[in-house]
Design a protein around this motif. Structure first.
Motif, PDB file in Angstrom:
ATOM      1  N   THR A 151       0.820  -1.204   0.000  1.00  0.00           N
ATOM      2  CA  THR A 151       0.000   0.000   0.000  1.00  0.00           C
ATOM      3  C   THR A 151       0.858   1.260   0.000  1.00  0.00           C
ATOM      4  O   THR A 151       0.445   2.287  -0.525  1.00  0.00           O
ATOM      5  N   ARG A 152       2.043   1.145   0.577  1.00  0.00           N
ATOM      6  CA  ARG A 152       2.955   2.294   0.615  1.00  0.00           C
ATOM      7  C   ARG A 152       3.793   2.381  -0.658  1.00  0.00           C
ATOM      8  O   ARG A 152       4.014   3.473  -1.190  1.00  0.00           O
ATOM      9  N   TYR A 209       2.380   0.792  11.381  1.00  0.00           N
ATOM     10  CA  TYR A 209       1.801   1.368  10.172  1.00  0.00           C
ATOM     11  C   TYR A 209       0.326   1.047   9.937  1.00  0.00           C
ATOM     12  O   TYR A 209      -0.223   1.480   8.933  1.00  0.00           O
ATOM     13  N   ARG A 253      -1.897   3.939   9.127  1.00  0.00           N
ATOM     14  CA  ARG A 253      -1.632   4.692   7.915  1.00  0.00           C
ATOM     15  C   ARG A 253      -2.194   4.024   6.658  1.00  0.00           C
ATOM     16  O   ARG A 253      -2.232   4.640   5.599  1.00  0.00           O
ATOM     17  N   TYR A 284      -4.891   5.716   4.672  1.00  0.00           N
ATOM     18  CA  TYR A 284      -4.462   6.889   3.898  1.00  0.00           C
ATOM     19  C   TYR A 284      -3.649   6.467   2.679  1.00  0.00           C
ATOM     20  O   TYR A 284      -3.698   7.126   1.634  1.00  0.00           O
ATOM     21  N   TRP A 285      -2.901   5.387   2.791  1.00  0.00           N
ATOM     22  CA  TRP A 285      -2.068   4.934   1.672  1.00  0.00           C
ATOM     23  C   TRP A 285      -2.882   4.323   0.546  1.00  0.00           C
ATOM     24  O   TRP A 285      -2.536   4.454  -0.609  1.00  0.00           O
TER      25      TRP A 285
END
Length: 283
Positions: A186-187, A275, A278, A281-282
Motif C-alpha cells: 500500500t505504501r 503502520y 496509515r 491513507y495509503w
C-alpha cells in the motif's frame, strides 16, 4: 483526566502505534469470523457465478494441469508416472495455496480500498478472509489427491495425520505474509509486480515439477542439491506433501518452518504496530 478536566480514553493514551492496538486488531478480526467466513464463500461463488459445475472447476483445472505436467516431466526425467504424478499433483496443490497467499496478500488492502475507507473494521479481517478463501480452494483440490491415492495407491500410515498441523502452519504463515506484504504494497505500489516476478522464479526453484533426487546423479549435483534447502518454500511444501504421499518425514523441515513462523510473525507484528493506522491513507 487531562489538565482541562476531560477524560482521556485508553486509545488516546496508547496512541496509534502501540502493541495493544496491534494485538487488538488481530483479536477483533478473529471475532468477526462469521463475516470474513461468509465473504470468503461469496468470493468463490461470485467467481463461478452462472457456471454449471461451479466450484468444481477449481478441482478440474487443477487435475488437468497436474496430469499434463506429470505426464510430460515423467517422460522427460524417465520417472514412472505412478511415482511422479502424485508428487507433482500434491506439490501443485500446496503451491497454489502458498502462491495465492503471497500474490493476493500483496494486494489484500489495495483490493479492499473501499471497505477500509468506509467500513470501521480491523485490518486483519481482510487477511483472515484471504487465508480462508485460499483454504477453501485447497480443500476443493484435495479431491485430486483422493483420486490419485485410489488410482496409484500408496502405503499411508499414521503419518498422514501430520498433514493437518502442517497445513495449519501454512495458514498461520499465510497470515503474516499477507499482513507484511499488504502493508508494504500500500505504501510502495511497485511491490506487487516485484513479488509476482519473484514468486514465478521461486516456483521453478522449488521441487514441485521435479524431485531433489534428480540432482543426485553425480557428486557435483549432490552438492548443489543441498542448496535447495535454502529455499524457505521448499520446507513448507515438504511438511505437507510428505505425509500426504507417504514419503519419510524429515524433522528438520518442521524445525525450519517453526523458526520462519516465529520470525515472520515478529516482523509482521512490528509492521502492523507501526503502520496499521496509515493504511487507510495509503490505499
Amino acid at each position: 483526566m487531562s489538565e482541562t478536566g476531560d477524560t482521556v480514553s485508553p486509545s488516546q493514551v496508547s496512541g496509534p502505534r502501540s502493541w495493544r492496538r496491534a494485538f487488538a486488531d488481530i483479536a477483533q478480526g478473529w471475532r468477526q469470523r462469521s463475516l470474513w467466513g461468509y465473504l470468503g464463500w461469496q468470493d468463490i461463488k461470485q467467481r463461478y457465478r452462472r457456471s454449471v459445475l461451479g466450484p468444481l472447476w477449481i478441482s478440474i483445472s487443477m487435475g488437468v494441469i497436474a496430469l499434463g505436467l506429470g505426464i510430460l516431466y515423467s517422460a522427460l526425467f524417465h520417472v514412472p508416472l505412478a511415482q511422479f504424478l502424485p508428487h507433482v499433483a500434491v506439490g501443485l496443490l500446496i503451491w497454489n495455496f502458498v502462491s495465492g497467499c503471497i500474490l493476493e496478500g500483496s494486494e489484500v488492502f489495495i483490493a479492499n480500498e473501499g471497505l477500509i475507507k468506509f467500513l470501521p473494521a480491523p485490518l486483519t479481517l481482510h487477511v483472515y478472509r484471504l487465508v480462508w478463501r485460499q483454504t477453501l480452494f485447497f480443500l476443493h483440490n484435495l479431491v485430486v489427491w483422493a483420486v490419485l491415492m485410489i488410482v496409484f495407491p500408496r502405503p499411508l500410515g499414521w503419518e498422514i495425520l501430520l498433514a493437518v498441523p502442517a497445513f495449519a502452519l501454512l495458514m498461520i504463515n499465510g497470515g503474516w505474509v499477507a499482513i507484511l506484504s499488504g502493508i508494504l504494497a500500500t505504501r510502495f505500489r511497485d511491490i506487487p509486480p516485484i513479488i509476482a516476478s519473484v514468486t514465478q522464479l521461486v516456483f521453478y526453484l522449488t521441487p514441485i515439477v521435479w524431485q531433489v533426487d534428480m540432482l543426485s546423479n553425480n557428486e557435483a549435483a549432490q552438492e548443489r542439491a543441498h542448496l535447495v534447502e535454502l529455499n524457505p518454500v521448499f520446507h513448507f511444501v515438504e511438511i505437507v506433501r510428505q505425509p500426504l504421499i507417504g514419503d519419510p518425514i524429515v524433522g528438520r523441515y518442521w524445525i525450519v518452518v517453526g523458526a520462519i513462523t516465529v520470525v515472520g510473525w515478529a516482523v509482521a507484528l512490528v509492521c502492523l504496530r507501526n503502520y496499521r493506522s496509515r493504511v487507510a491513507y495509503w490505499v
